[in-house]
Design a protein around this motif. Structure first.
Motif, PDB file in Angstrom:
ATOM      1  N   SER A 103      45.965  26.377  42.473  1.00  0.00           N
ATOM      2  CA  SER A 103      44.938  25.420  42.878  1.00  0.00           C
ATOM      3  C   SER A 103      44.806  24.721  44.143  1.00  0.00           C
ATOM      4  CB  SER A 103      44.817  24.070  41.738  1.00  0.00           C
ATOM      5  OG  SER A 103      44.648  24.618  40.462  1.00  0.00           O
ATOM      6  N   ASN A 104      43.467  24.718  44.561  1.00  0.00           N
ATOM      7  CA  ASN A 104      43.250  23.982  45.916  1.00  0.00           C
ATOM      8  C   ASN A 104      43.632  22.372  45.792  1.00  0.00           C
ATOM      9  OD1 ASN A 104      42.855  26.033  47.690  1.00  0.00           O
ATOM     10  ND2 ASN A 104      40.791  26.177  46.822  1.00  0.00           N
ATOM     11  N   VAL A 105      43.658  21.611  46.728  1.00  0.00           N
ATOM     12  CA  VAL A 105      44.011  20.414  46.808  1.00  0.00           C
ATOM     13  C   VAL A 105      42.880  19.463  46.038  1.00  0.00           C
ATOM     14  CG1 VAL A 105      43.273  19.755  48.923  1.00  0.00           C
ATOM     15  CG2 VAL A 105      45.269  18.585  48.184  1.00  0.00           C
ATOM     16  N   ILE A 152      52.917  32.935  32.858  1.00  0.00           N
ATOM     17  CA  ILE A 152      52.733  31.802  33.169  1.00  0.00           C
ATOM     18  C   ILE A 152      52.021  31.620  34.291  1.00  0.00           C
ATOM     19  CG2 ILE A 152      53.815  29.524  34.135  1.00  0.00           C
ATOM     20  CD1 ILE A 152      55.834  29.899  31.788  1.00  0.00           C
ATOM     21  N   ASN A 153      52.499  32.656  35.281  1.00  0.00           N
ATOM     22  CA  ASN A 153      51.747  32.564  36.888  1.00  0.00           C
ATOM     23  C   ASN A 153      50.492  33.353  36.315  1.00  0.00           C
ATOM     24  OD1 ASN A 153      51.811  32.760  39.798  1.00  0.00           O
ATOM     25  ND2 ASN A 153      51.301  35.146  39.337  1.00  0.00           N
ATOM     26  N   ALA A 154      50.161  34.165  35.270  1.00  0.00           N
ATOM     27  CA  ALA A 154      48.818  34.359  35.168  1.00  0.00           C
ATOM     28  C   ALA A 154      47.738  33.307  34.652  1.00  0.00           C
ATOM     29  CB  ALA A 154      48.843  35.896  34.163  1.00  0.00           C
ATOM     30  N   VAL A 155      48.411  32.721  33.694  1.00  0.00           N
ATOM     31  CA  VAL A 155      47.492  31.508  33.118  1.00  0.00           C
ATOM     32  C   VAL A 155      47.172  30.484  34.096  1.00  0.00           C
ATOM     33  CG1 VAL A 155      47.733  29.633  31.592  1.00  0.00           C
ATOM     34  CG2 VAL A 155      48.713  31.972  30.719  1.00  0.00           C
ATOM     35  N   GLY A 156      48.209  30.221  35.046  1.00  0.00           N
ATOM     36  CA  GLY A 156      47.661  29.219  36.306  1.00  0.00           C
ATOM     37  C   GLY A 156      46.867  29.907  37.307  1.00  0.00           C
ATOM     38  N   LEU A 157      46.802  31.240  37.173  1.00  0.00           N
ATOM     39  CA  LEU A 157      45.657  31.728  38.253  1.00  0.00           C
ATOM     40  C   LEU A 157      44.488  31.564  37.333  1.00  0.00           C
ATOM     41  CD1 LEU A 157      47.770  34.872  39.577  1.00  0.00           C
ATOM     42  CD2 LEU A 157      46.387  33.031  41.045  1.00  0.00           C
ATOM     43  N   LEU A 158      44.336  31.908  36.279  1.00  0.00           N
ATOM     44  CA  LEU A 158      43.155  31.999  35.669  1.00  0.00           C
ATOM     45  C   LEU A 158      42.569  30.565  35.498  1.00  0.00           C
ATOM     46  CD1 LEU A 158      40.848  33.347  33.866  1.00  0.00           C
ATOM     47  CD2 LEU A 158      42.511  33.227  31.770  1.00  0.00           C
ATOM     48  N   MET A 159      43.350  29.555  35.180  1.00  0.00           N
ATOM     49  CA  MET A 159      43.187  28.269  34.997  1.00  0.00           C
ATOM     50  C   MET A 159      42.431  27.696  36.371  1.00  0.00           C
ATOM     51  SD  MET A 159      43.215  27.720  31.732  1.00  0.00           S
ATOM     52  CE  MET A 159      43.106  25.776  31.605  1.00  0.00           C
ATOM     53  N   SER A 160      43.071  27.958  37.347  1.00  0.00           N
ATOM     54  CA  SER A 160      42.544  27.409  38.753  1.00  0.00           C
ATOM     55  C   SER A 160      41.116  27.991  38.919  1.00  0.00           C
ATOM     56  CB  SER A 160      43.522  27.864  39.719  1.00  0.00           C
ATOM     57  OG  SER A 160      43.655  29.325  40.074  1.00  0.00           O
ATOM     58  N   MET A 161      40.901  29.058  38.402  1.00  0.00           N
ATOM     59  CA  MET A 161      39.584  29.553  38.692  1.00  0.00           C
ATOM     60  C   MET A 161      38.182  29.069  37.751  1.00  0.00           C
ATOM     61  SD  MET A 161      39.590  32.218  40.803  1.00  0.00           S
ATOM     62  CE  MET A 161      38.399  33.472  40.448  1.00  0.00           C
ATOM     63  N   LEU A 162      38.770  28.194  36.661  1.00  0.00           N
ATOM     64  CA  LEU A 162      37.895  27.752  35.801  1.00  0.00           C
ATOM     65  C   LEU A 162      37.389  26.471  35.989  1.00  0.00           C
ATOM     66  CD1 LEU A 162      39.318  29.139  32.614  1.00  0.00           C
ATOM     67  CD2 LEU A 162      37.412  30.250  33.673  1.00  0.00           C
ATOM     68  N   PRO A 163      36.282  25.865  35.741  1.00  0.00           N
ATOM     69  CA  PRO A 163      35.900  24.496  35.952  1.00  0.00           C
ATOM     70  C   PRO A 163      36.644  23.519  35.355  1.00  0.00           C
ATOM     71  CG  PRO A 163      34.115  25.898  35.188  1.00  0.00           C
ATOM     72  CD  PRO A 163      35.318  26.594  35.096  1.00  0.00           C
ATOM     73  N   ARG A 184      36.188  26.051  44.336  1.00  0.00           N
ATOM     74  CA  ARG A 184      37.294  26.235  44.877  1.00  0.00           C
ATOM     75  C   ARG A 184      38.307  25.033  44.844  1.00  0.00           C
ATOM     76  NH1 ARG A 184      39.264  29.652  43.141  1.00  0.00           N
ATOM     77  NH2 ARG A 184      40.728  30.279  44.814  1.00  0.00           N
ATOM     78  N   GLY A 185      37.427  23.875  44.523  1.00  0.00           N
ATOM     79  CA  GLY A 185      38.484  22.915  44.620  1.00  0.00           C
ATOM     80  C   GLY A 185      39.019  22.349  45.980  1.00  0.00           C
ATOM     81  N   ILE A 186      38.120  22.532  46.733  1.00  0.00           N
ATOM     82  CA  ILE A 186      38.611  21.893  48.280  1.00  0.00           C
ATOM     83  C   ILE A 186      38.261  20.474  48.575  1.00  0.00           C
ATOM     84  CG2 ILE A 186      38.259  22.553  50.792  1.00  0.00           C
ATOM     85  CD1 ILE A 186      37.323  25.299  49.604  1.00  0.00           C
ATOM     86  N   MET A 195      44.924  30.750  51.043  1.00  0.00           N
ATOM     87  CA  MET A 195      46.269  31.049  51.519  1.00  0.00           C
ATOM     88  C   MET A 195      46.558  30.174  52.755  1.00  0.00           C
ATOM     89  SD  MET A 195      46.913  33.531  49.535  1.00  0.00           S
ATOM     90  CE  MET A 195      48.370  34.150  50.315  1.00  0.00           C
ATOM     91  N   TYR A 196      45.597  29.398  53.114  1.00  0.00           N
ATOM     92  CA  TYR A 196      45.827  28.578  54.359  1.00  0.00           C
ATOM     93  C   TYR A 196      46.513  27.509  53.963  1.00  0.00           C
ATOM     94  CZ  TYR A 196      42.829  31.298  57.430  1.00  0.00           C
ATOM     95  OH  TYR A 196      42.219  32.354  58.193  1.00  0.00           O
ATOM     96  N   GLY A 197      46.809  26.893  52.663  1.00  0.00           N
ATOM     97  CA  GLY A 197      47.572  25.787  52.511  1.00  0.00           C
ATOM     98  C   GLY A 197      48.985  25.830  52.711  1.00  0.00           C
TER      99      GLY A 197
END
Length: 1522
Positions: free
Chosen positions: A1400-1402, A1318-1329, A858-860, A363-365
């Motif tokens: 995704s984080n940056v 699509i939002n759900a897929v984006g959330l899930l993919m951002s959580m995976l390696p 978290r891909g920081i 949420m800080y981005g």
């Protein structure tokens, strides 16, 4: 002939005659040439007297139409009273003066007379004695001399020259004068055109039609010679001129009256436009159209759009400021619409439908950060003067205020931290500060609307029947609304809008929607806000009227409200209307009494309204409680009711009922557990209003800090101040406190520590360690961590051992609980604070491990911590073994391989340590006069070797008993001094065990004896030191084997774990009123010792210290953060070094029921160690199964995971009761066809409709902040545990969205449903390696390679494509927004990538550059592919620019290389203008002059059409243009 009076504007022109220039001379705007051209100077040789006899001149015959014009001009210009001969005599003296001036006998002051008299007379009335060629030559010399002498003279000469032109009436004459001006500019370079055209445009006026007409031709002719800055000024001046023009068209009669206006004859201004005026305005419009045409390439039209939008703000289909003249309104509108393609390409088509997962999304981005208008428009740099949405024509969806997003975040968040960055732009700032009054007014409006929407949203939820939810969801619902109310209270307390206006707006919405179902909750908010609205120094009358109006609307009942049952969890809410009335009534009386006391003017205000009948029963009941009952006999619930009815800040104490005051005092004793020796429950404390909570916190802290009777160091009794501290921490589980009490929490321990009140400090740290709310802010975590580590460093040597151990363990637990937001905000600055001192090596290492895990999971961006890592390496150098470095993110690997200076502990170091042990043994024990003083004084020296524990080990191994000298040394050193010895001790026993492998059982026995019998050091401490050692090879195997056996073989730890699990100590401490007493009973049966009690027991005469029972912790709870580290280190090492890992997990996994975040631990482990666990599916299944089995007393297995996954973990026979379940030996699973769609559907419902999810719990005590966070984390763990390959799993997930078959279309038949999916897929993919992302990128490549066929087959071509001869049809830009139906494949692929990148984080965006260069670039050959890639990657630009500038510059370079590659293979580009506009947008908003040389090389290699349009990109203009 007409004669003008002397005061008429034409009086000064009436002696002139027309400029006789043939019409065949071509003008600046392209006049048609005549068959008999004649030089204008030759024409001016003709005297006026010979006009009628053309044979007396060398000039040819003038055409008839020109003669007619000349005759009319002569008739209007010649005077009536003077003959031509008289005029010749009259101007003879002026001609002589002209000759003198031109002979350089002049001064600068004569410039005006030269132009006004000499030049005018000569041109109009030439004589045979004056040659115009000579005059023109001398005039140019005169201008050149003056400009070279004094620069300001040129401006004066130019102004007089132009004023002279405005007084001419003949078109030929004005044309010649402008041509003479062009000659001086272009041929001789006397005047600067930038100065000339500004002066020309400033003189534009409808009263000078000839000047405008010829001036436009003059400007048009020289436009190609201007730079783009001058073109922008021309456009601005033309717009200013049009603003001065009338907007109404004259009637035919008015036009006839004004028809005599011709030439430059000045006439009084008119409020109507004549036909000739319209003709002039159309000429201005044509010039503007020519300049704004991209094919003209006169200037970057993006800047022209900015100038126009700055002058005429346009938003949401209408002008928000001044409007342009109607003559150019359609021109500007079409020009603005021509940028719609740019607005489409730089935004994500479904960005307005995306929602984050509260507690998971970063949420800080800048992605979720609102601007001043509460929109999510593309962000611009802070140094840019205007926002992008003020320039480009974005759609209404992009420009809309995202109240839905803010309400979505606020209604689900238990912690205020995810919401504050969205509201105020940056964390830890209570409110954003406005820089101007206008900006402050805008903030006030947005804040007021926001608060109103939050309040109304609460009632809308209640109207939908949410108050009828089961009791187990009730407090979760109230806490979610409590945080919303805390935001309202924050706004109200800071007075960010007029209160009366807020209540009026709220009243209108309530009446409009007929909202009454949630009235008790809104009244409860009014009661909470009373102390903030009515302050002692303010007049409360204004908000009262509207609050009463709202009350009347919400409670129109004719029958009295019933008295609520105090056993009802909602009894406080049901009493709230009576609380509201009592607060309001007493406040009004107190205000009136105060006015009388102060002698204020005016009559006292009287609250004349009678008590509503609807409140009669409740008010009478409150009166009965306060007058007829002794407060000591009332229950806590009744005392809470009475205290909530008492308003704060009442100065007139006589107005208060004595019974209410007594009830408030009695309540405080009840809350602190002093009445019944038992702390109050958290649900009971939640019933207090805000004022009571804050009052309790403040008074308790004052009593703890300043009470002298508790300043000693005696153990803190349970029935004393410990109960006060327990109540204090319990209050912080209520969301409505927000950040109000956190300052007290961090400030008070500092005051207590300064007084060395160790007993209170110990209790305080235990509560932080075991009762600190899970979802506290990172600001509080940082303050606590810094405070604890500073105290650890500076604490005195005589500090109690348990307090020191507790400080270390609390710091360790705080580090384990840090998240990505903390690391970015506190450790990613240019001057990061170092929260941990170099003395604590283990804590520093754990901090780095947590940083590495956060970067990976978290891909920081790891580059944010370069400064911190450099500081850490210098202050606390430490070595990382190879197996640990292999798991680090690549950037951290490179850093430590480059900077670490230590080496693994090898044979030489071990031999040196052994030599030190021998030396110290000989020094201390060789002589017969060994005394306690010798040993104590030696080990008190800083240069002494850390060998005390090593010598102790040797003595025990040989004699099995320690002397009194060792006891004195241990007591003197304490646990703090013993830490340095413990590190050397581990090295020593590992060295000896490598040499005596057959004695490992003896080693385990002695270590267990030192821990549990001698009480030299606690188990969790020695295990932590062993786990953080940097061994390699044989030493690594020996140490880790010793560590595993120490946990598995001895019975002390296993027995305590079994007894604790079988006791009544539930992990749900908030629901166990007797939990504190149960814990003390467990300690009475299983005591713990920290002052070497076992070592002292064998010594006679040694005074035994009184044991200090832990308040709410024990060795098992202190061991929880160490368990995580042990499991992770055992996964890092090779499998042969962790042979007992499965058994260890099985034994210690039951303890995870007390772990604050067990599922998050599983997610971090499976994600971070994916490469280590990829070929170990049984280990993954065992790890998840054992921890899941330990949680069955909290939630069922299917609460966390799907039934199919539970079946994958357990056998069919054991799945029924969830007990004694065994993992399957074969990790294969056959998933049903709808498995993946159900996973995505559950995520979608959790994000968009969380109240319908069947997973509700009390989120205050859950490791998840929201249902969306719970589903995402659990589903990610489920996916990472499956034996299926990442590619197979990703394909199944994407197939749910990308399947465009009829069956799929019927399921997701609306754009809204597809967007949510699509939002759900984006959330899930951002959580995976990252291994799961490869399929997503492969899908983009498939769409890119086949885009031409897709466009042709699905009919996605642009509508006007037939106008351009290109081999393939150009794709329509609107096709990117189509995600529904069989033609939605392209739109869905783009939306999937945008959704994934948004969530995704940056750090996850960095591989994009290499992917674009190595994989995508060879494929991009056509325009459609280029447009597709622009739509795909450009929306990343704002985020990369702000978060990582270097990667943004690389991305821009890639975009230019795409353009060059496509341009070289295509002669005609359908979207050439749009592509150029995008590149100019990048330059003027973000890029500036960066990469100018590289871009210049690319632009120079483009084909002429694009090269001409893009020629301004490398002009070296300043960055901030907008």
């Amino acid at each position: 002939m007409t004669s003008y009076p002397s005061n008429h504007p034409m009086a000064s022109h009436q002696m002139y005659h027309p400029n006789i220039i043939p019409s065949g001379i071509p003008g600046p705007m392209g006049q048609m040439p005549s068959s008999t051209p004649m030089h204008p100077i030759s024409a001016l040789h003709t005297p006026v007297g010979t006009i009628g006899s053309m044979s007396s001149t060398p000039m040819e015959v003038v055409p008839a139409d020109s003669m007619q014009q000349i005759s009319e001009d002569i008739a209007m210009s010649q005077p009536v009273v003077e003959s031509m001969e008289e005029l010749r005599v009259k101007y003879k003296q002026e001609l002589i003066r002209l000759e003198e001036i031109l002979a350089n006998r002049f001064s600068v002051d004569d410039c005006s007379s030269l132009i006004a008299a000499g030049l005018g007379a000569t041109i109009i009335y030439p004589t045979p004695h004056t040659s115009l060629e000579d005059f023109e030559k001398k005039l140019i010399e005169f201008f050149q001399t003056q400009v070279n002498t004094k620069a300001q003279s040129g401006q004066v000469l130019l102004q007089d020259y132009l004023n002279f032109i405005t007084k001419q009436r003949g078109q030929q004459r004005v044309n010649y004068l402008f041509s003479l001006l062009i000659t001086m500019i272009t041929k001789h370079g006397i005047l600067n055109f930038s100065m000339v055209y500004i002066s020309v445009l400033e003189l534009y006026s409808l009263q000078l039609p000839l000047f405008i007409q010829e001036g436009l031709k003059f400007v048009h002719k020289l436009l190609p010679t201007l730079d783009y800055h001058a073109c922008r000024v021309v456009i601005t001046q033309l717009l200013i001129f049009l603003e001065k023009c009338p907007t109404k068209i004259a009637s035919p009669l008015s036009a006839a009256d004004s028809s005599n206006r011709n030439g430059n004859k000045e006439c009084p201004p008119s409020n109507y436009l004549t036909p000739r005026d319209l003709q002039l305005l159309h000429s201005v419009r044509d010039l503007l159209k020519y300049m704004l045409d991209r094919k003209s390439a006169l200037l970057p039209v993006y800047l022209a759009l900015d100038d126009i939008e700055l002058r005429y703000p346009f938003k949401s289909g209408s002008y928000t400021g001044p409007q342009p003249h109607w003559i150019i309104s359609d021109l500007l509108s079409s020009f603005r619409d021509s940028f719609s393609g740019v607005a489409r390409l730089i935004t994500m088509p479904i960005s307005h439908r995306l929602l984050p997962a509260v507690g998971i999304s970063f949420m800080y981005g800048v992605v979720w950060q609102f601007d001043d208008e509460l929109t999510l428009c593309p962000k611009v740099p802070k140094d840019t003067g205007r926002k992008v949405n003020q320039i480009l024509p974005f759609s209404a969806e992009v420009n809309k205020k995202r109240f839905d997003l803010l309400l979505h975040i606020a209604s689900q968040s238990i912690c205020p931290e995810p919401v504050l960055p969205q509201l105020y732009g940056m964390p830890r700032m209570p409110l954003r500060q406005a820089t101007t009054p206008e900006q402050q007014a805008l903030y006030n409006q947005v804040n007021m609307i926001l608060c109103t929407q939050i309040a109304v949203n609460l009632l809308r939820n209640c109207r939908d029947g949410l108050l009828n939810i089961p009791e187990r969801r009730l407090w979760s619902y109230q806490q979610a609304n409590g945080l919303c109310m805390s935001y309202l209270l924050k706004f109200i307390s800071h007075r960010h809008f007029p209160m009366n206006t807020f209540y009026y707006l709220l009243y209108k919405l309530l009446v409009k929607e007929e909202l009454r179902d949630g009235r008790d909750a809104l009244m409860y908010f009014f009661v909470q806000s009373m102390s903030l609205i009515f302050r002692p120094t303010e007049d409360p009358l204004q908000p009262v009227d509207m609050m009463l109006a709202i009350f009347d609307h919400l409670y129109p009942d004719s029958d009295p409200l019933p008295i609520p049952d105090i056993s009802d969890p909602l009894y406080v809410y049901k009493f709230s209307p009576s609380f509201f009335w009592m607060h309001l009534y007493l406040k009004m009386l107190d205000f009136s009494e105060k006015k009388k006391t102060l002698g204020s003017s005016g009559a006292p205000y009287k609250f004349s309204r009678p008590m509503p009948r609807v409140l009669k029963l409740q008010i009478d009941h409150l009166h009965t409680l306060s007058t007829q009952h002794n407060p000591a006999t009332l229950s806590c619930q009744e005392l809470i009711v009475m205290s909530n009815a008492l308003p704060p800040h009442i100065q007139t104490q006589s107005l208060l009922d004595p019974g209410l005051k007594l009830a408030q005092d009695q309540l405080r004793e009840c809350l602190n557990g002093l009445a019944n020796q038992r702390p109050p429950s958290i649900p009971l404390l939640s019933c207090l209003n805000l004022n009571c909570k804050v009052d309790t916190i403040v008074k308790d802290m004052v009593s703890l800090v300043h009470d002298p009777q508790h300043s000693d160091r005696r153990p803190l009794e349970v029935n004393g101040r410990g109960l006060i501290i327990h109540t204090f921490f319990s209050l912080f589980h209520n969301a409505d406190l927000d950040l109000a009490g956190y300052r007290v929490m961090t400030k008070s321990p500092v005051d207590v520590i300064k007084k060395h009140v160790y007993n209170i400090n110990t209790c305080w740290l235990e509560m932080v360690n075991n009762r600190l709310p899970i979802h506290v802010t990172n600001a509080l975590k940082h303050q606590l961590l810094v405070m604890i580590t500073q105290y650890l460093k500076s604490c005195p040597t005589e500090i109690q051992n348990y307090l020191y151990l507790l400080l270390e363990n609390t710091a360790l637990k705080l580090i384990i609980g840090l998240d990505g937001q903390y690391f970015i905000h506190y450790m990613g600055s240019k001057q990061p604070s170092h929260p941990i001192d170099s003395e604590f090596e283990e804590l520093n290492k754990v901090f780095i491990l947590k940083l590495a895990q956060t970067i990976h999971t978290r891909g920081i961006d790891p580059g944010l911590w370069d400064d911190y890592l450099e500081c850490d390496v210098k202050s606390c150098p430490h070595f990382w073994p190879s197996h640990t470095l292999r798991c680090f993110p690549s950037q951290l690997q490179d850093f430590y391989e480059r900077t670490q200076i230590q080496k693994p502990i090898g044979t030489e170091e071990m031999q040196l340590l052994q030599m030190h042990v021998s030396e110290d043994s000989h020094r201390l024990f060789s002589s017969m006069n060994v005394t306690d003083v010798n040993i104590v004084s030696y080990y008190s020296l800083s240069e002494s070797h850390p060998t005390l524990l090593c010598l102790t080990w040797d003595v025990i191994m040989e004699k099995s008993k320690l002397s009194h000298s060792f006891i004195k040394a241990f007591i003197t050193l304490g646990q703090r001094g013993l830490m340095r010895h413990m590190r050397g001790f581990i090295d020593y026993i590992v060295l000896k065990l490598c040499q005596e492998k057959d004695k490992i059982n003896r080693y385990i026995e002695v270590l267990d004896y030192l821990i549990w019998t001698y009480n030299l050091f606690p188990l969790e401490k020695i295990i932590l030191v062993m786990a953080m050692k940097n061994y390699e090879g044989e030493q690594l195997h020996t140490c880790y084997r010793l560590m595993q056996l120490l946990l598995l073989v001895p019975s002390n730890f296993r027995f305590r774990l079994k007894e604790f699990l079988n006791s009544d100590n539930s992990p749900s401490y908030w629901s166990q009123p007797e939990q504190l007493n149960d814990h003390l009973e467990y300690h009475a049966d299983k005591p713990e010792y920290f002052n070497f009690e076992g070592l002292r027991a064998g010594t006679s005469g040694e005074e035994m210290p009184k044991p200090l029972p832990p308040f709410c912790g024990n060795v098992l709870t202190r061991f929880l953060p160490v368990i995580d580290i042990v499991v992770h280190r055992l996964i890092e090492v090779p499998p042969d070094a962790a042979k007992s890992l499965d058994n260890l997990i099985l034994q210690i996994s039951p303890l995870y029921k007390y772990h604050p975040k067990p599922i998050m631990f599983l997610y971090t482990t499976l994600h971070y160690y994916e490469a280590n666990l990829v070929n170990r599916p049984l280990l993954r299944a065992n790890l998840v199964y054992t921890i899941l089995n330990s949680l069955n007393s909290i939630h069922t297995a299917t609460w966390y995971f799907t039934r199919e996954f539970v079946d994958y973990l357990v056998s069919k026979e054991g799945a029924a009761d969830g007990i004694s379940m065994n993992p399957r030996d074969e990790p294969e699973i056959s998933l049903p066809a709808d498995y993946w769609s159900r996973l995505l559907q559950s995520i979608k419902e959790a994000v968009y409709d969380p109240l319908k999810c069947d997973c509700w719990t009390d989120w205050r005590f859950s490791e998840f902040q929201s249902p969306a966070a719970k589903f995402l984390t659990c589903i990610s763990v489920e996916i990472l545990t499956l034996h299926n390959s990442p590619a197979e799993i990703s394909k199944n997930i994407l197939r749910v969205v990308l399947d465009t078959s009829k069956q799929s279309i019927q399921v997701y038949d609306t754009e809204e449903e597809v967007s949510k999916l699509i939002n759900a897929v984006g959330l899930l993919m951002s959580m995976l390696p990252t291994s799961y992302h490869e399929v997503l990128y492969a899908e983009v490549l498939h769409a890119l390679e086949n885009i031409e066929d897709i466009v042709a087959i699905q009919g996605l071509a642009a509508g006007n494509h037939s106008d351009i001869s290109v081999p393939v049809p150009a794709i329509s830009l609107s096709a990117f927004s189509v995600i529904v139906g069989q033609n939605g494949y392209i739109g869905r692929v783009l939306a999937l990538m945008h959704s994934f990148w948004t969530h995704s984080n940056v750090g996850l965006l960095y591989p994009i550059q290499n992917w674009l260069l190595t994989v995508v670039k060879p494929i991009v050959q056509t325009e459609n592919q280029l447009i597709f890639m622009l739509q795909l990657i450009y929306p990343l630009s704002p985020r990369l620019y702000i978060e990582k500038r270097r990667h943004f510059l690389s991305l821009v370079q890639i975009i230019y290389s795409f353009v060059k590659q496509v341009d070289s293979r295509n002669d005609n580009l359908f979207y050439a203008d749009t592509i150029c506009d995008v590149l100019y947008h990048i330059k003027y908003v973000y890029l500036g002059n960066a990469n100018k040389d590289e871009i210049g090389k690319i632009v120079s290699s483009l084909q002429p059409p694009l090269q001409a349009r893009l020629r301004f990109l490398t002009g070296g203009e300043p960055h901030t243009v907008i």
